[in-house]
Design a protein around this motif. Structure first.
Motif, PDB file in Angstrom:
ATOM      1  N   THR A  42       0.857  -1.179   0.000  1.00 28.06           N
ATOM      2  CA  THR A  42       0.000   0.000   0.000  1.00 28.06           C
ATOM      3  C   THR A  42       0.893   1.228   0.000  1.00 28.06           C
ATOM      4  O   THR A  42       2.068   1.161   0.374  1.00 28.06           O
TER       5      THR A  42
ATOM      6  N   HIS B 288      -2.395   0.531  -4.323  1.00 29.78           N
ATOM      7  CA  HIS B 288      -2.362  -0.801  -3.710  1.00 29.78           C
ATOM      8  C   HIS B 288      -2.099  -1.809  -4.815  1.00 29.78           C
ATOM      9  O   HIS B 288      -2.413  -1.561  -5.977  1.00 29.78           O
ATOM     10  N   GLY B 289      -1.558  -2.969  -4.440  1.00 27.29           N
ATOM     11  CA  GLY B 289      -1.425  -3.993  -5.464  1.00 27.29           C
ATOM     12  C   GLY B 289      -0.355  -5.014  -5.199  1.00 27.29           C
ATOM     13  O   GLY B 289       0.208  -5.118  -4.106  1.00 27.29           O
ATOM     14  N   ASP B 290      -0.068  -5.789  -6.257  1.00 27.46           N
ATOM     15  CA  ASP B 290       0.958  -6.830  -6.253  1.00 27.46           C
ATOM     16  C   ASP B 290       1.744  -6.697  -7.551  1.00 27.46           C
ATOM     17  O   ASP B 290       1.147  -6.541  -8.630  1.00 27.46           O
TER      18      ASP B 290
ATOM     19  N   GLY C 120       1.779  -7.427 -13.054  1.00 29.99           N
ATOM     20  CA  GLY C 120       0.981  -7.296 -11.846  1.00 29.99           C
ATOM     21  C   GLY C 120      -0.248  -6.448 -12.055  1.00 29.99           C
ATOM     22  O   GLY C 120      -0.623  -6.116 -13.191  1.00 29.99           O
ATOM     23  N   GLN C 121      -0.880  -6.083 -10.957  1.00 29.72           N
ATOM     24  CA  GLN C 121      -2.082  -5.256 -10.987  1.00 29.72           C
ATOM     25  C   GLN C 121      -2.013  -4.224  -9.876  1.00 29.72           C
ATOM     26  O   GLN C 121      -1.660  -4.532  -8.741  1.00 29.72           O
ATOM     27  N   LEU C 122      -2.359  -2.976 -10.223  1.00 25.50           N
ATOM     28  CA  LEU C 122      -2.367  -1.860  -9.288  1.00 25.50           C
ATOM     29  C   LEU C 122      -3.764  -1.276  -9.234  1.00 25.50           C
ATOM     30  O   LEU C 122      -4.475  -1.218 -10.244  1.00 25.50           O
ATOM     31  N   THR C 123      -4.147  -0.818  -8.052  1.00 25.12           N
ATOM     32  CA  THR C 123      -5.461  -0.223  -7.864  1.00 25.12           C
ATOM     33  C   THR C 123      -5.322   1.040  -7.035  1.00 25.12           C
ATOM     34  O   THR C 123      -4.548   1.082  -6.076  1.00 25.12           O
TER      35      THR C 123
ATOM     36  N   PHE D 143      -3.806  -1.345 -14.476  1.00 24.61           N
ATOM     37  CA  PHE D 143      -4.011  -0.291 -13.478  1.00 24.61           C
ATOM     38  C   PHE D 143      -5.470   0.134 -13.497  1.00 24.61           C
ATOM     39  O   PHE D 143      -6.046   0.412 -14.556  1.00 24.61           O
TER      40      PHE D 143
END
Length: 683
Positions: free
Chosen positions: A329, A338-340, A354-357, A413
């Motif tokens: 975070t 946030h994400g991985d 990966g993915q971000l939010t 994203f």
């Protein structure tokens, strides 16, 4: 037979006497007499000076835990004082490594298998001076036998654990412009692993490292790394278990490298093979792109940022070391993130995926990421970055395409809520970033905007110079009353904006791309309204002037605004641009030059029916994007009430715009279709 029996007894007796003599010799021998021979042989083997300058002793003891014959064979326990290994001739200084003392145990039976097995070794007060020249020569590499070889040697070195006490290390690496000085010293009292890492942090890291050692030593470092100033401190364990993965080696560091702050705490397992890392990692700095020289990960320019998450690394993967930054975070500017993320150090290029939010994303924090903030102050080491010219509007900051070729990426994203001023009501963002061998794609780049959707597909080829770019954009169902929430007359409108655009260009910045672009833009607006107040809300002073000259101070209902614009080598020209209102049909002719950022438009109204404008001449908009100028043409307005054909409206572009016609909200018919049908028919 008696003779043979006597001979066998004599042989056994002689053998036993020899064994006893050997044992007595080894037990009573003064090993200091062997120092000159050992020094000479090691120096010749390593091709650099080696010396044991202090006492050398060997004590023979049976090793606990051995079975069978091995339990009866004593092991040599070697201790030596004041050891020094010299530098090669090309290095500065005489000493590479010096030790106050060395203590080790050596297993004898593995020597028969050409394996030097040392279960434990203790190093006293180590001092190391590491040097590497710009040509790649390093004083920590050895050319055994006179020539380097990639083939494994016949002998294997197997070390179990390494213990150490206070020491110092210097590193002078000319190839990476790095100079560091580090020292290590025992802590007054060991600190438990969980106390440093913290429980319930970064995925309960402390609970998954229950066997980790206590922190036993403190270290400090200073210098510079790749041209950036470095200061740091931290703690480590006291016993480095090279093979035993069940006892993780604890690490903790607080580093500042240039404008980047790195805080980590966790463990290393199987350090001899660089097995695995499990760390809590916190990063912060002035811009994400400053991480590139430190990590090799290509990231965009950004506002100040900070993140906190769990870094897990598997350094033994066959396809390359794998780093996973999990459950992190943080914030970028005033936006949360946030994400991985997973980074694989593979060949020929590493890959980030990966993915971000972001639950709440400020639009202003997106500006540097898309090159729209080139006037921002540069940070340390960024003096070469282009600044925005004072007389230009289009962002001139160059894309860092050299870094695009350094890695691949596949990152999604999602910005769930975008915060912006009320004049541009963007609600959300969804994009998929694909980077492969210098080619960057955003497939898609999707914004929720004014109750509708702005959908783009962007491809940028950074493998060539200058960069090649292609873009397709589609705007659908953008509600006019949401586009202008501060304009009261628009709140009763059911009108929408629909449009399509396609561009292809070459250039290394957004300004250069638009300045060399080829393509087209088509747009329809139906059932809207316009007034001076609307222009003031939009911040368009020139529009405020034009509306006042055309319609006065009252709000004017727009039945339809239709535009078909062609773009060639950065010059956008009108093929069809008409605005149909209650009072008149207004035609716009001219061009906008994105290369020079200059405007040249003429606005010609034709009244409807018997209503007569007070305006007696066409209007113009000239000047630059930065400072546009509007006024009245000197040529009198010759046509009044002549209709569309008299205005010279093109027929062919109208047919292309019909594809954008969509019904208004509910069952209301589109206001643009009758106008376009009329133009298409030439009436």
């Amino acid at each position: 037979m008696r003779y043979i029996r006597k001979l066998m007894l004599w042989l056994v007796a002689v053998f036993l006497l020899l064994v006893v003599a050997l044992v007595l010799f080894l037990a009573l021998f003064d090993w200091n007499r062997a120092r000159p021979f050992i020094n000479q042989q090691v120096s010749a083997a390593l091709d650099r000076p080696f010396a044991i300058e202090g006492d050398l002793r060997v004590a023979w003891q049976r090793e606990a835990g051995q079975q069978g014959l091995a339990a009866w064979i004593p092991w040599p326990n070697v201790s030596a004082e004041r050891l020094r290994l010299g530098n090669p001739e090309w290095a500065q200084g005489e000493t590479f490594v010096s030790l106050d003392s060395v203590r080790l145990r050596l297993a004898l039976l593995p020597l028969l298998r050409k394996t030097v097995r040392i279960p434990s070794i203790e190093l006293g007060a180590p001092l190391a001076d590491l040097q590497r020249l710009a040509d790649g020569r390093a004083n920590w590499t050895f050319e055994l036998g006179g020539e380097p070889s990639d083939e494994p040697g016949p002998w294997t070195l197997d070390i179990g654990t390494i213990g150490f006490d206070k020491g110092q290390l210097t590193l002078d690496d000319q190839s990476s412009d790095t100079r560091l000085e580090a020292s290590i010293a025992p802590l007054g009292e060991p600190i438990p692993f969980a106390e440093i890492v913290g429980k319930n942090v970064a995925g309960r890291l402390a609970e998954t490292n229950t066997n980790a050692q206590d922190y036993a030593f403190a270290w400090q470092a200073k210098g510079h790394f790749r041209g950036q100033a470095v200061t740091g401190s931290g703690r480590v364990g006291g016993l480095l278990a090279l093979h035993d993965a069940s006892q993780p080696f604890p690490l903790q560091a607080d580093l500042r490298i240039g404008a980047t702050h790195i805080v980590l705490a966790g463990s290393l397992t199987d350090p001899q093979n660089l097995g695995a890392l499990d760390l809590r990692l916190r990063l912060s700095g002035s811009s994400l792109d400053h991480l590139y020289p430190l990590t090799g990960v290509t990231l965009p320019q950004s506002p100040r940022y900070n993140t906190d998450g769990r870094l897990q690394a598997d350094l033994r993967d066959a396809d390359g070391a794998v780093f996973r930054y999990l459950g992190f975070t943080g914030r970028i500017g005033d936006s949360d993130i946030h994400g991985d993320l997973t980074f694989v150090a593979r060949e020929p290029r590493p890959k980030l995926s990966g993915q971000l939010t972001s639950n709440q994303l400020l639009f202003s924090d997106l500006a540097p990421l898309i090159g729209a903030d080139s006037s921002a102050d540069t940070g340390p080491g960024e003096a070469g970055r282009d600044r925005q010219p004072a007389n230009k509007v289009l962002p001139a900051s160059e894309f860092r395409t050299d870094r695009w070729r350094a890695m691949d990426a596949d990152v999604r994203f999602i910005g769930k809520r975008i915060v912006h001023s009320e004049h541009l009501p963007i609600t959300d963002l969804d994009t998929h970033v694909l980077l492969h061998d210098g080619m960057l794609g955003l497939e898609p780049l999707r914004f929720g905007l004014a109750g509708g959707q702005l959908d783009a597909q962007i491809h940028l080829n950074g493998a060539v110079t200058p960069l090649q770019g292609q873009m397709r954009l589609s705007a659908r169902d953008l509600k006019l009353k949401q586009l202008f929430p501060g304009f009261a007359p628009m709140q009763t409108s059911f009108g929408e904006l629909n449009g399509d655009a396609s561009l292809a260009a070459r250039g290394n910045s957004l300004a250069a791309l638009l300045g060399a672009a080829d393509g087209e833009l088509k747009m329809l607006i139906n059932d809207g309204a316009v007034s001076r107040g609307l222009m003031e809300i939009a911040g368009l002073n020139v529009g405020n002037y034009l509306v006042g000259r055309l319609f006065g101070d009252d709000e004017v209902k727009i039945h339809c605004a239709a535009a078909d614009l062609g773009i060639e080598r950065g010059l956008m020209s009108t093929r069809l641009f008409v605005v149909d209102t209650d009072n008149a049909v207004v035609k716009v002719d001219g061009s906008a030059n994105f290369a020079s950022e200059r405007l040249d438009f003429t606005i010609t109204p034709a009244t409807k029916g018997l209503r007569i404008f007070s305006l007696r001449s066409p209007l113009y908009v000239r000047g630059t994007f930065k400072a546009p100028d509007a006024g009245v043409e000197a040529t009198p307005l010759a046509l009044r009430g002549a209709g569309l054909l008299a205005l010279g409206v093109a027929v062919a572009p109208a047919a292309g715009l019909l594809a954008l016609v969509a019904p208004s909200a509910g069952d209301e018919p589109s206001q643009c279709e009758p106008l376009l049908r009329q133009i298409q028919g030439g009436d």
